[in-house]
Each structure stands twice: as structure tokens, then as C-alpha cells.
Scaffold this active site. Structure first.
Site, short mmCIF file in Angstrom:
data_model
loop_
_atom_site.label_atom_id
_atom_site.label_comp_id
_atom_site.label_asym_id
_atom_site.label_seq_id
_atom_site.Cartn_x
_atom_site.Cartn_y
_atom_site.Cartn_z
N TYR A 26 -88.38 29.09 -10.31
CA TYR A 26 -89.53 29.89 -9.88
C TYR A 26 -90.84 29.21 -10.27
O TYR A 26 -90.94 27.98 -10.25
CB TYR A 26 -89.46 31.31 -10.45
CG TYR A 26 -88.14 31.99 -10.21
CD1 TYR A 26 -87.68 32.19 -8.92
CD2 TYR A 26 -87.36 32.44 -11.27
CE1 TYR A 26 -86.47 32.83 -8.68
CE2 TYR A 26 -86.15 33.08 -11.03
CZ TYR A 26 -85.72 33.26 -9.74
OH TYR A 26 -84.53 33.89 -9.51
N LYS A 81 -79.01 29.71 -3.57
CA LYS A 81 -79.93 28.88 -2.76
C LYS A 81 -79.64 27.39 -2.97
O LYS A 81 -79.90 26.58 -2.08
CB LYS A 81 -81.38 29.20 -3.11
CG LYS A 81 -81.75 30.64 -2.73
CD LYS A 81 -83.11 31.04 -3.25
CE LYS A 81 -83.40 32.50 -2.87
NZ LYS A 81 -84.59 33.06 -3.50
N VAL A 106 -82.17 36.10 -10.20
CA VAL A 106 -82.59 37.33 -10.87
C VAL A 106 -81.42 38.15 -11.42
O VAL A 106 -81.63 39.15 -12.10
CB VAL A 106 -83.50 38.22 -9.99
CG1 VAL A 106 -84.82 37.53 -9.68
CG2 VAL A 106 -82.79 38.67 -8.73
N SER A 144 -80.28 34.01 -6.68
CA SER A 144 -80.89 32.78 -6.14
C SER A 144 -80.16 31.49 -6.48
O SER A 144 -80.50 30.45 -5.94
CB SER A 144 -82.33 32.66 -6.61
OG SER A 144 -83.15 33.41 -5.77
N TYR A 153 -78.29 36.10 4.31
CA TYR A 153 -78.99 35.75 3.06
C TYR A 153 -78.58 36.71 1.94
O TYR A 153 -78.22 36.29 0.84
CB TYR A 153 -80.51 35.81 3.33
CG TYR A 153 -81.37 35.74 2.09
CD1 TYR A 153 -81.62 34.52 1.46
CD2 TYR A 153 -81.94 36.89 1.54
CE1 TYR A 153 -82.41 34.45 0.31
CE2 TYR A 153 -82.73 36.83 0.40
CZ TYR A 153 -82.96 35.61 -0.21
OH TYR A 153 -83.73 35.55 -1.34
N1 GLU Z 1 -81.74 38.23 -3.43
C1 GLU Z 1 -82.91 38.13 -4.27
C2 GLU Z 1 -84.15 38.39 -3.45
O1 GLU Z 1 -84.13 38.09 -2.28
C3 GLU Z 1 -82.93 36.77 -4.86
C4 GLU Z 1 -84.04 36.60 -5.81
C5 GLU Z 1 -83.77 35.64 -6.88
O2 GLU Z 1 -82.69 35.60 -7.49
O3 GLU Z 1 -84.70 34.87 -7.15
O4 GLU Z 1 -85.13 38.87 -3.92
#
Ligand code: GLU
Length: 309
Positions: A245, A71, A263, A68, A194
Site C-alpha cells: 500500500y 493481486k 487487509v 490483496s 475480483y
Molecule cells: N478485496 C479488498 C478490497 O477490494 C482487498 C483490499 C486489500 O486487501 O488491500 O477492498
């Protein structure tokens, strides 16, 4: 220690000690099977200063799955391309829910709360894909390679495939968003882009170097302007309120910096005007943040007195 006599290497060494004290406390993300083989207590940390110096401890040059943290870069690149109309499609408020939650989307008509939960990142990826003629993931990779000065940086195809194979929840989010007319590109295309940017492998050093764009208030490594100062401020604000988060309040309380976790166990934090810091350790707490990386960043800001507060 006053900011003038800060010794970054000494601070990183002390942060490593704090990280080591959490050994055994975190659990590796196993919902993406390709990530489950990591040692939960591996640890690395790097700091890149706006003056161009880089410091590191532990496995700071070892690539890991950014997940993430990517992102942050999709949001940055959408803003850099003037894609502000995305704010009609994604909010900017903390969600107060787990990163992959479906519940809010139902009551909020397919408009994700913020760009850093999975639903919001899926919409950002869709927007970036449209803005780049179908090159969302490659645009993120190219940006990371350029800012990190590391041409070998890329997507791990095994992790991307593992995410796709076990991605029922992300597929549900994407279809639900599409059912509200909030995806432009086909669901399968958006999900594949993604996963491709989540599965990028980069080291703490790479990510700290990339994070300097936000520490330099929008300036790239080559001195050109990517974001206006105001855009960089806004991205840092969203990082602070939504980047870790459902524990963004706790992260602000303990660390006091804008930061984005993944994660894979990485956390990239920004000290505006001064530095970017990336800490990594795969053992996660129940919210999905790395236990040792949070402890290390907590020690760093507590010992140095450096935070945004
Ligand atoms: N690719 C992971 C998912 O879609 C990213 C989650 C994360 O790192 O928060 O669940």
C-alpha cells in the site's frame, strides 16, 4: 548469525516474540463485515525454503482471507500467459495514495498506477479473465492449489458476498475505468471475479509454498518454468515498490524484502533464491498492513541479516 548457520525455526520463534509485543496495536478491517469477526491478535508465520523444507509458528496452518495477496497471483498469471499488453493499461509506479483511492484515476485517464492498488488489480483481473476464457478466479484458485499442494483451498462465498454487498468504492473504480475504455469485460463480471479471488482462504503455510515460485526465480513446484527469470525479477521489483500500500517505503526500510499485504492481515514476502515467508495477524495499521506481521518480518530480517539489501 551467518547465512550458513541460520536456524529458521529459531528465527520464527523470535519473530513470534516480536509479534506478541505488538498486541492490541492493530485494528481489524471492518469495511468488509465478514472479516470483522477475526481476533486482531491471532498470529501465524511460515517459511518455505527452496530446498523444500517448511517451518511454522503460531497459527501457521490456519486459513485466513488472502485479500490483496491474490493481486500478486493475478499479475503472475497474466505475465505467465504472455499478457504483456496489460502494461498499456496499468502502470508500475507506487501510487502514494491509499489502496482504494479514486483521485489518481481522474487525472491519469483511467490508467491505474500499479497492479497492486485496487484499480490496477481490477484491470489485471479483467485481462486475466480474457486470457483464460472467462476463468480468472478459477485460474488463481487452481494455481494456488497446485503450488500449495492443497486441493481443498478455495473461495469463502460469505466473504466474497460481503465484499460485493459493501463494494461501492470498488464498483466506482471499475465504472470509472470502464468509462475510459480500459475494461474489456462487463463491470459486474470483473468485480465478481475480483471478489472471488480476494476471498480465497489460505494458510501461511499454503502461501509460503506458493510464494516459492518467485523465490525460485519463476520455477513451479513441479520444476516446470512458469515465468522467465527476468519476469520473476520484475514481479519482485513491483512487490518491493508497490506491494504494501502507501507504506511500501516503510516496509522496505524495516523488512527489506519484496512483499504483498492484504487487509485480511497476511503478508507474503520473498527472499529470492532462498525462501518465501508468510506472516499473518488481522490487526492492521492505518495504511492497511498487519502490525504484528510487519513486526515479525522486521525481526526475522534484522536477526538473520537476510534481505535484498
Ligand atoms: N478485496 C479488498 C478490497 O477490494 C482487498 C483490499 C486489500 O486487501 O488491500 O477492498
Amino acid at each position: 548469525m551467518t547465512p550458513v548457520d541460520l536456524d529458521y525455526q529459531q528465527l520464527l520463534d523470535a519473530s513470534l516474540d516480536a509479534a506478541r509485543r505488538t498486541a492490541g496495536a492493530g485494528k481489524v478491517a471492518d469495511y468488509i463485515p465478514a472479516l470483522a469477526r477475526e481476533d486482531p491478535d491471532a498470529f501465524g508465520m511460515a517459511l518455505a525454503s527452496v530446498e523444500g523444507e517448511v517451518y511454522g509458528v503460531g497459527d501457521w496452518q490456519r486459513p485466513f482471507s488472502v485479500q490483496s495477496i491474490s493481486k500478486l497471483f493475478t499479475l503472475t498469471l497474466v505475465m505467465a500467459r504472455g499478457g504483456y499488453d496489460v502494461w498499456q493499461r496499468v502502470g508500475r509506479e507506487p501510487s502514494g495514495n491509499p489502496f482504494n483511492s479514486l483521485v489518481q484515476l481522474e487525472t491519469e485517464h483511467g490508467i491505474p498506477r500499479n497492479p497492486f492498488i485496487n484499480a490496477g488489480a481490477i484491470v489485471m483481473t479483467d485481462h486475466l479473465h480474457s486470457l483464460t476464457d472467462g476463468q480468472a478466479a478459477e485460474t488463481v484458485r487452481a494455481f494456488l492449489r497446485a503450488e500449495a499442494g492443497n486441493p481443498s483451498l478455495g473461495t469463502d462465498p460469505e466473504v466474497a458476498a460481503s465484499e460485493a454487498e459493501h463494494g461501492h468504492r470498488n464498483a466506482a473504480l471499475a465504472h470509472f475505468i470502464a468509462s475510459h475504455g480500459n475494461l474489456v469485460n462487463p463491470v459486474e463480471t470483473v468485480l465478481s471475479e475480483y471478489y472471488a479471488h480476494c476471498a480465497i482462504e489460505a494458510s501461511c503455510e499454503d502461501l509460503a509454498r506458493v510464494g516459492l515460485v518467485l523465490a525460485r526465480h519463476g520455477l513451479r513446484a513441479d520444476g516446470s518454468r512458469l515465468l522467465s527469470r527476468s519476469e520473476a525479477k520484475r514481479i519482485n521489483a513491483i512487490l518491493l515498490t508497490c506491494g504494501t500500500y502507501d507504506a511500501a517505503g516503510e516496509f522496505a526500510y524495516r523488512v527489506g524484502l519484496p512483499g504483498k499485504s492484504g487487509v485480511g492481515g497476511g503478508i507474503l514476502a520473498v527472499l529470492p533464491g532462498r525462501a518465501a515467508i508468510c506472516a499473518w495477524s488481522p490487526g492492521l495499521d492505518p495504511a492497511g498492513n498487519s502490525v504484528a506481521a510487519v513486526a515479525a518480518l522486521d525481526a526475522f530480517t534484522t536477526l538473520s541479516g537476510l534481505s535484498v539489501f
